[in-house]
Scaffold this motif. Structure first.
Motif, PDB file in Angstrom:
ATOM      1  N   GLY A 155       1.131   3.248   1.084  1.00 39.13           N
ATOM      2  CA  GLY A 155       2.420   3.618   1.658  1.00 39.13           C
ATOM      3  C   GLY A 155       2.791   5.046   1.328  1.00 39.13           C
ATOM      4  O   GLY A 155       3.320   5.781   2.170  1.00 39.13           O
ATOM      5  N   SER A 187       0.608   7.302   3.480  1.00 38.72           N
ATOM      6  CA  SER A 187       1.029   7.268   4.872  1.00 38.72           C
ATOM      7  C   SER A 187       2.312   8.057   5.107  1.00 38.72           C
ATOM      8  O   SER A 187       2.440   8.776   6.092  1.00 38.72           O
ATOM      9  CB  SER A 187       1.225   5.815   5.315  1.00 38.72           C
ATOM     10  OG  SER A 187       1.696   5.749   6.641  1.00 38.72           O
ATOM     11  N   ARG A 188       3.249   7.949   4.167  1.00 40.95           N
ATOM     12  CA  ARG A 188       4.559   8.574   4.361  1.00 40.95           C
ATOM     13  C   ARG A 188       4.550  10.074   4.065  1.00 40.95           C
ATOM     14  O   ARG A 188       5.151  10.861   4.803  1.00 40.95           O
ATOM     15  CB  ARG A 188       5.598   7.877   3.482  1.00 40.95           C
ATOM     16  CG  ARG A 188       7.008   8.420   3.659  1.00 40.95           C
ATOM     17  CD  ARG A 188       8.018   7.606   2.881  1.00 40.95           C
ATOM     18  NE  ARG A 188       9.364   8.101   3.029  1.00 40.95           N
ATOM     19  CZ  ARG A 188      10.165   7.829   4.044  1.00 40.95           C
ATOM     20  NH1 ARG A 188       9.732   7.039   5.004  1.00 40.95           N
ATOM     21  NH2 ARG A 188      11.384   8.313   4.111  1.00 40.95           N
ATOM     22  N   LYS A 237       1.816  11.070   7.423  1.00 39.26           N
ATOM     23  CA  LYS A 237       3.053  11.243   8.186  1.00 39.26           C
ATOM     24  C   LYS A 237       2.913  10.759   9.631  1.00 39.26           C
ATOM     25  O   LYS A 237       3.160  11.480  10.591  1.00 39.26           O
ATOM     26  CB  LYS A 237       3.505  12.706   8.164  1.00 39.26           C
ATOM     27  CG  LYS A 237       3.833  13.219   6.766  1.00 39.26           C
ATOM     28  CD  LYS A 237       4.276  14.671   6.786  1.00 39.26           C
ATOM     29  CE  LYS A 237       4.610  15.170   5.392  1.00 39.26           C
ATOM     30  NZ  LYS A 237       5.037  16.584   5.371  1.00 39.26           N
ATOM     31  N   LYS A 252       3.510   7.075  12.172  1.00 46.96           N
ATOM     32  CA  LYS A 252       4.117   5.751  12.248  1.00 46.96           C
ATOM     33  C   LYS A 252       3.518   4.943  13.394  1.00 46.96           C
ATOM     34  O   LYS A 252       3.101   5.499  14.415  1.00 46.96           O
ATOM     35  CB  LYS A 252       5.638   5.856  12.437  1.00 46.96           C
ATOM     36  CG  LYS A 252       6.381   6.458  11.257  1.00 46.96           C
ATOM     37  CD  LYS A 252       7.879   6.458  11.522  1.00 46.96           C
ATOM     38  CE  LYS A 252       8.651   7.021  10.330  1.00 46.96           C
ATOM     39  NZ  LYS A 252      10.128   7.018  10.590  1.00 46.96           N
ATOM     40  N   THR A 301      -2.643   4.890   8.067  1.00 49.27           N
ATOM     41  CA  THR A 301      -1.409   4.416   8.685  1.00 49.27           C
ATOM     42  C   THR A 301      -1.451   2.908   8.906  1.00 49.27           C
ATOM     43  O   THR A 301      -0.500   2.189   8.586  1.00 49.27           O
ATOM     44  CB  THR A 301      -1.184   5.124  10.031  1.00 49.27           C
ATOM     45  OG1 THR A 301      -1.170   6.537   9.829  1.00 49.27           O
ATOM     46  CG2 THR A 301       0.125   4.685  10.673  1.00 49.27           C
ATOM     47  N   SER A 338      -1.664   0.933   5.444  1.00 50.62           N
ATOM     48  CA  SER A 338      -0.400   0.930   4.697  1.00 50.62           C
ATOM     49  C   SER A 338       0.565  -0.102   5.273  1.00 50.62           C
ATOM     50  O   SER A 338       1.243  -0.814   4.516  1.00 50.62           O
ATOM     51  CB  SER A 338       0.237   2.320   4.720  1.00 50.62           C
ATOM     52  OG  SER A 338       0.636   2.675   6.032  1.00 50.62           O
TER      53      SER A 338
END
Length: 291
Positions: free
Chosen positions: A51, A54-55, A59, A61, A183, A186
Protein backbone atom coordinates in the motif's frame (compact mmCIF):
# COMPACT_ATOMS: atom_id res chain seq x y z
CA UNK A 1 27.14 -10.84 -13.35
CA UNK A 2 25.20 -11.08 -16.63
CA UNK A 3 21.45 -10.61 -16.98
CA UNK A 4 20.66 -14.27 -17.64
CA UNK A 5 22.41 -15.36 -14.45
CA UNK A 6 20.53 -12.71 -12.46
CA UNK A 7 17.19 -14.01 -13.77
CA UNK A 8 18.08 -17.60 -12.83
CA UNK A 9 19.31 -16.46 -9.42
CA UNK A 10 16.07 -14.54 -8.79
CA UNK A 11 13.83 -17.46 -9.83
CA UNK A 12 15.88 -19.97 -7.85
CA UNK A 13 15.70 -17.70 -4.79
CA UNK A 14 11.90 -17.54 -5.12
CA UNK A 15 11.67 -21.33 -5.43
CA UNK A 16 13.96 -21.75 -2.42
CA UNK A 17 11.93 -19.28 -0.32
CA UNK A 18 8.64 -20.98 -1.18
CA UNK A 19 10.15 -24.43 -0.69
CA UNK A 20 11.52 -23.51 2.74
CA UNK A 21 8.23 -21.94 3.80
CA UNK A 22 6.51 -25.33 4.10
CA UNK A 23 8.91 -26.49 6.82
CA UNK A 24 9.57 -23.13 8.48
CA UNK A 25 5.87 -22.47 8.98
CA UNK A 26 5.59 -25.82 10.77
CA UNK A 27 8.13 -24.64 13.37
CA UNK A 28 5.79 -21.80 14.36
CA UNK A 29 2.33 -23.32 14.19
CA UNK A 30 0.41 -24.50 16.03
CA UNK A 31 2.71 -24.64 19.06
CA UNK A 32 3.52 -20.92 19.21
CA UNK A 33 1.10 -19.16 16.87
CA UNK A 34 -2.09 -20.61 15.43
CA UNK A 35 -2.40 -20.70 11.61
CA UNK A 36 -5.00 -17.94 11.24
CA UNK A 37 -2.91 -15.67 13.46
CA UNK A 38 0.03 -16.15 11.10
CA UNK A 39 -2.20 -15.26 8.17
CA UNK A 40 -3.23 -11.96 9.77
CA UNK A 41 0.40 -11.05 10.52
CA UNK A 42 1.52 -11.88 7.00
CA UNK A 43 -1.37 -10.33 5.07
CA UNK A 44 -1.60 -7.11 7.10
CA UNK A 45 2.18 -6.59 6.84
CA UNK A 46 2.01 -7.08 3.07
CA UNK A 47 -0.97 -4.74 2.78
CA UNK A 48 0.95 -1.99 4.59
CA UNK A 49 4.12 -2.49 2.54
CA UNK A 50 2.53 -2.69 -0.91
CA UNK A 51 0.00 0.00 0.00
CA UNK A 52 2.89 2.36 0.78
CA UNK A 53 4.55 1.58 -2.56
CA UNK A 54 1.29 2.03 -4.45
CA UNK A 55 0.36 5.33 -2.81
CA UNK A 56 3.72 7.09 -2.62
CA UNK A 57 5.87 5.46 -5.33
CA UNK A 58 3.61 4.13 -8.10
CA UNK A 59 0.78 6.64 -7.52
CA UNK A 60 -1.83 4.76 -9.54
CA UNK A 61 -5.42 3.82 -8.69
CA UNK A 62 -7.82 1.15 -9.92
CA UNK A 63 -10.80 2.87 -11.55
CA UNK A 64 -14.26 1.81 -12.67
CA UNK A 65 -16.86 -0.37 -10.96
CA UNK A 66 -15.97 -3.50 -12.94
CA UNK A 67 -12.25 -3.36 -12.14
CA UNK A 68 -12.85 -2.49 -8.50
CA UNK A 69 -15.28 -5.39 -8.13
CA UNK A 70 -12.79 -7.71 -9.83
CA UNK A 71 -10.07 -6.56 -7.44
CA UNK A 72 -12.33 -7.44 -4.49
CA UNK A 73 -12.85 -10.93 -5.92
CA UNK A 74 -9.08 -11.26 -6.38
CA UNK A 75 -8.57 -10.34 -2.74
CA UNK A 76 -11.19 -12.90 -1.73
CA UNK A 77 -9.79 -15.82 -3.75
CA UNK A 78 -6.12 -14.81 -4.01
CA UNK A 79 -5.53 -13.87 -0.37
CA UNK A 80 -8.38 -14.61 2.05
CA UNK A 81 -9.66 -18.03 0.95
CA UNK A 82 -6.27 -19.00 -0.43
CA UNK A 83 -4.31 -18.24 2.73
CA UNK A 84 -6.93 -19.57 5.16
CA UNK A 85 -6.97 -22.94 3.43
CA UNK A 86 -3.20 -23.02 2.89
CA UNK A 87 -2.12 -22.39 6.47
CA UNK A 88 -5.09 -24.33 7.83
CA UNK A 89 -4.10 -27.27 5.64
CA UNK A 90 -0.37 -27.02 6.30
CA UNK A 91 -1.14 -27.04 10.02
CA UNK A 92 -2.77 -30.46 9.59
CA UNK A 93 -0.72 -32.12 6.88
CA UNK A 94 2.96 -32.65 6.06
CA UNK A 95 5.23 -30.24 4.12
CA UNK A 96 5.80 -32.82 1.37
CA UNK A 97 2.09 -33.50 0.85
CA UNK A 98 1.32 -29.77 0.76
CA UNK A 99 4.12 -28.89 -1.69
CA UNK A 100 3.22 -31.73 -4.09
CA UNK A 101 -0.51 -30.98 -4.09
CA UNK A 102 0.22 -27.31 -4.84
CA UNK A 103 1.94 -28.31 -8.08
CA UNK A 104 -1.49 -29.16 -9.51
CA UNK A 105 -2.38 -25.43 -9.69
CA UNK A 106 -1.71 -25.14 -13.48
CA UNK A 107 -4.18 -27.98 -14.06
CA UNK A 108 -6.84 -26.12 -12.09
CA UNK A 109 -6.09 -22.91 -14.01
CA UNK A 110 -6.61 -24.75 -17.31
CA UNK A 111 -9.94 -26.19 -16.15
CA UNK A 112 -11.15 -22.82 -14.88
CA UNK A 113 -10.05 -21.10 -18.08
CA UNK A 114 -12.11 -23.61 -20.04
CA UNK A 115 -15.17 -23.03 -17.85
CA UNK A 116 -14.94 -19.26 -17.27
CA UNK A 117 -13.16 -18.09 -20.43
CA UNK A 118 -14.35 -20.82 -22.82
CA UNK A 119 -10.73 -21.64 -23.65
CA UNK A 120 -10.29 -24.85 -25.67
CA UNK A 121 -8.58 -27.85 -24.08
CA UNK A 122 -6.25 -29.95 -26.24
CA UNK A 123 -6.33 -33.75 -26.02
CA UNK A 124 -2.81 -33.76 -24.57
CA UNK A 125 -3.96 -31.40 -21.81
CA UNK A 126 -6.94 -33.64 -21.12
CA UNK A 127 -4.58 -36.57 -20.67
CA UNK A 128 -2.41 -34.41 -18.39
CA UNK A 129 -5.42 -33.44 -16.27
CA UNK A 130 -6.31 -37.10 -15.80
CA UNK A 131 -2.75 -38.17 -14.90
CA UNK A 132 -2.10 -35.25 -12.51
CA UNK A 133 -5.51 -35.67 -10.90
CA UNK A 134 -4.87 -39.37 -10.40
CA UNK A 135 -1.51 -38.65 -8.77
CA UNK A 136 -3.02 -36.03 -6.46
CA UNK A 137 -5.90 -38.27 -5.41
CA UNK A 138 -3.56 -41.21 -4.74
CA UNK A 139 -1.33 -38.93 -2.66
CA UNK A 140 -4.29 -37.61 -0.66
CA UNK A 141 -6.17 -40.86 -0.11
CA UNK A 142 -3.34 -43.38 -0.31
CA UNK A 143 -0.26 -41.65 1.09
CA UNK A 144 -2.12 -40.05 3.98
CA UNK A 145 -3.20 -43.40 5.43
CA UNK A 146 0.41 -44.41 6.04
CA UNK A 147 1.74 -40.98 7.00
CA UNK A 148 1.25 -39.88 10.60
CA UNK A 149 2.34 -36.32 9.72
CA UNK A 150 -0.50 -35.78 7.25
CA UNK A 151 -4.26 -35.91 7.34
CA UNK A 152 -7.01 -36.24 4.75
CA UNK A 153 -8.61 -32.98 5.87
CA UNK A 154 -5.30 -31.11 5.66
CA UNK A 155 -4.64 -32.42 2.13
CA UNK A 156 -8.14 -31.41 1.04
CA UNK A 157 -7.58 -27.91 2.45
CA UNK A 158 -4.38 -27.62 0.41
CA UNK A 159 -6.24 -28.77 -2.69
CA UNK A 160 -8.96 -26.16 -2.05
CA UNK A 161 -6.20 -23.59 -1.57
CA UNK A 162 -4.78 -24.51 -4.99
CA UNK A 163 -8.25 -24.24 -6.52
CA UNK A 164 -8.78 -20.82 -4.95
CA UNK A 165 -5.41 -19.64 -6.24
CA UNK A 166 -6.35 -20.95 -9.68
CA UNK A 167 -9.52 -18.82 -9.63
CA UNK A 168 -7.40 -15.84 -8.61
CA UNK A 169 -4.96 -16.32 -11.49
CA UNK A 170 -7.82 -16.33 -13.99
CA UNK A 171 -9.49 -13.27 -12.43
CA UNK A 172 -6.36 -11.18 -11.99
CA UNK A 173 -5.04 -11.48 -15.57
CA UNK A 174 -7.12 -8.57 -17.02
CA UNK A 175 -6.15 -6.28 -14.12
CA UNK A 176 -2.44 -7.01 -14.65
CA UNK A 177 -2.83 -5.93 -18.28
CA UNK A 178 -4.41 -2.58 -17.39
CA UNK A 179 -2.49 -1.58 -14.24
CA UNK A 180 0.97 -1.89 -12.77
CA UNK A 181 1.56 -5.01 -10.70
CA UNK A 182 2.15 -3.13 -7.42
CA UNK A 183 -1.16 -1.29 -7.85
CA UNK A 184 -3.08 -4.53 -8.27
CA UNK A 185 -1.30 -6.40 -5.49
CA UNK A 186 -1.71 -3.55 -2.99
CA UNK A 187 -5.48 -3.56 -3.55
CA UNK A 188 -5.66 -7.35 -3.35
CA UNK A 189 -3.78 -7.49 -0.05
CA UNK A 190 -5.86 -4.62 1.37
CA UNK A 191 -9.08 -6.52 0.60
CA UNK A 192 -7.50 -9.73 1.89
CA UNK A 193 -6.44 -8.08 5.15
CA UNK A 194 -9.97 -6.84 5.83
CA UNK A 195 -11.36 -10.32 5.21
CA UNK A 196 -8.85 -12.37 7.24
CA UNK A 197 -8.66 -10.17 10.36
CA UNK A 198 -12.00 -11.45 11.78
CA UNK A 199 -10.72 -15.03 11.48
CA UNK A 200 -7.35 -14.54 13.12
CA UNK A 201 -7.17 -11.46 15.31
CA UNK A 202 -7.82 -13.49 18.49
CA UNK A 203 -5.00 -15.86 17.53
CA UNK A 204 -2.68 -12.87 17.10
CA UNK A 205 -3.45 -11.72 20.66
CA UNK A 206 -3.20 -15.19 22.22
CA UNK A 207 0.60 -15.88 22.25
CA UNK A 208 2.95 -14.49 24.88
CA UNK A 209 5.06 -12.64 22.32
CA UNK A 210 7.81 -11.67 24.76
CA UNK A 211 8.55 -15.30 25.61
CA UNK A 212 8.76 -16.62 22.02
CA UNK A 213 12.13 -18.23 21.17
CA UNK A 214 14.45 -16.40 18.79
CA UNK A 215 14.01 -19.17 16.22
CA UNK A 216 10.26 -18.59 16.14
CA UNK A 217 10.72 -14.83 15.71
CA UNK A 218 13.14 -15.43 12.83
CA UNK A 219 10.66 -17.82 11.23
CA UNK A 220 7.86 -15.25 11.42
CA UNK A 221 10.13 -12.55 9.97
CA UNK A 222 11.06 -14.93 7.15
CA UNK A 223 7.40 -15.55 6.32
CA UNK A 224 6.59 -11.84 6.30
CA UNK A 225 9.69 -10.39 4.63
CA UNK A 226 10.87 -13.38 2.59
CA UNK A 227 7.75 -15.22 1.46
CA UNK A 228 5.35 -12.30 1.19
CA UNK A 229 7.49 -9.33 0.12
CA UNK A 230 10.91 -10.39 -1.18
CA UNK A 231 9.65 -13.39 -3.18
CA UNK A 232 7.02 -11.24 -4.87
CA UNK A 233 9.49 -8.48 -5.79
CA UNK A 234 12.02 -10.99 -7.17
CA UNK A 235 9.31 -12.76 -9.15
CA UNK A 236 7.95 -9.49 -10.54
CA UNK A 237 11.43 -8.45 -11.69
CA UNK A 238 12.25 -11.86 -13.22
CA UNK A 239 8.95 -11.94 -15.13
CA UNK A 240 10.22 -9.05 -17.24
CA UNK A 241 12.98 -11.23 -18.69
CA UNK A 242 12.01 -14.88 -18.18
CA UNK A 243 10.18 -17.06 -20.71
CA UNK A 244 7.10 -19.13 -19.79
CA UNK A 245 9.17 -22.30 -20.24
CA UNK A 246 11.73 -21.11 -17.73
CA UNK A 247 9.04 -20.15 -15.23
CA UNK A 248 7.49 -23.59 -15.61
CA UNK A 249 10.80 -25.26 -14.86
CA UNK A 250 11.18 -23.35 -11.61
CA UNK A 251 7.60 -24.19 -10.60
CA UNK A 252 8.66 -27.85 -10.71
CA UNK A 253 11.70 -27.00 -8.60
CA UNK A 254 9.67 -25.67 -5.65
CA UNK A 255 8.36 -29.03 -4.35
CA UNK A 256 11.76 -30.66 -4.95
CA UNK A 257 13.40 -28.06 -2.71
CA UNK A 258 10.53 -28.36 -0.22
CA UNK A 259 11.12 -32.12 0.00
CA UNK A 260 14.89 -31.77 0.54
CA UNK A 261 14.39 -29.09 3.21
CA UNK A 262 11.60 -31.00 5.00
CA UNK A 263 13.62 -34.21 5.12
CA UNK A 264 16.84 -32.42 6.15
CA UNK A 265 15.02 -30.55 8.92
CA UNK A 266 13.33 -33.72 10.16
CA UNK A 267 9.87 -32.33 9.44
CA UNK A 268 8.82 -35.11 7.08
CA UNK A 269 9.85 -38.41 5.49
CA UNK A 270 9.99 -39.02 1.75
CA UNK A 271 8.97 -42.52 0.65
CA UNK A 272 8.99 -44.39 -2.66
CA UNK A 273 5.18 -44.31 -2.65
CA UNK A 274 5.16 -40.50 -2.41
CA UNK A 275 7.76 -40.39 -5.17
CA UNK A 276 5.56 -42.40 -7.53
CA UNK A 277 2.53 -40.20 -6.83
CA UNK A 278 4.69 -37.10 -7.31
CA UNK A 279 5.89 -38.44 -10.67
CA UNK A 280 2.29 -38.76 -11.86
CA UNK A 281 1.58 -35.17 -10.80
CA UNK A 282 4.72 -33.86 -12.52
CA UNK A 283 3.96 -35.72 -15.76
CA UNK A 284 0.37 -34.49 -15.77
CA UNK A 285 1.28 -30.86 -15.13
CA UNK A 286 4.01 -31.07 -17.78
CA UNK A 287 1.47 -32.25 -20.38
CA UNK A 288 -0.96 -29.51 -19.37
CA UNK A 289 1.72 -26.78 -19.49
CA UNK A 290 3.42 -27.99 -22.67
CA UNK A 291 2.62 -25.98 -25.80
Amino acid sequence: MNQQFKVHLALFSVALIYGANYSIAKTVMPEYVKPFGLIVIRVVSAAVFFGFLSRFVIKEKIVGKADNFRSVLCGLFGVAINQLFFFGGLNLTSPIHASLIMVITPVIVLLLSAVLLKAPIRWLSTLGIFIAGTGAMLLIYGGGKQDQNSSLLGDIYILLNAASYGVYLVLVAPLMQRYKAITVVSRIFLVGAVLVIPFGYEQVLAPDWQSLPVQVWLSIIFMVVGVTILAYLLNAWALRYATPTLLGAYIYLQPVLAIFIAVAAGKDVFTLEKGLYALLIFIGVFLVSRK
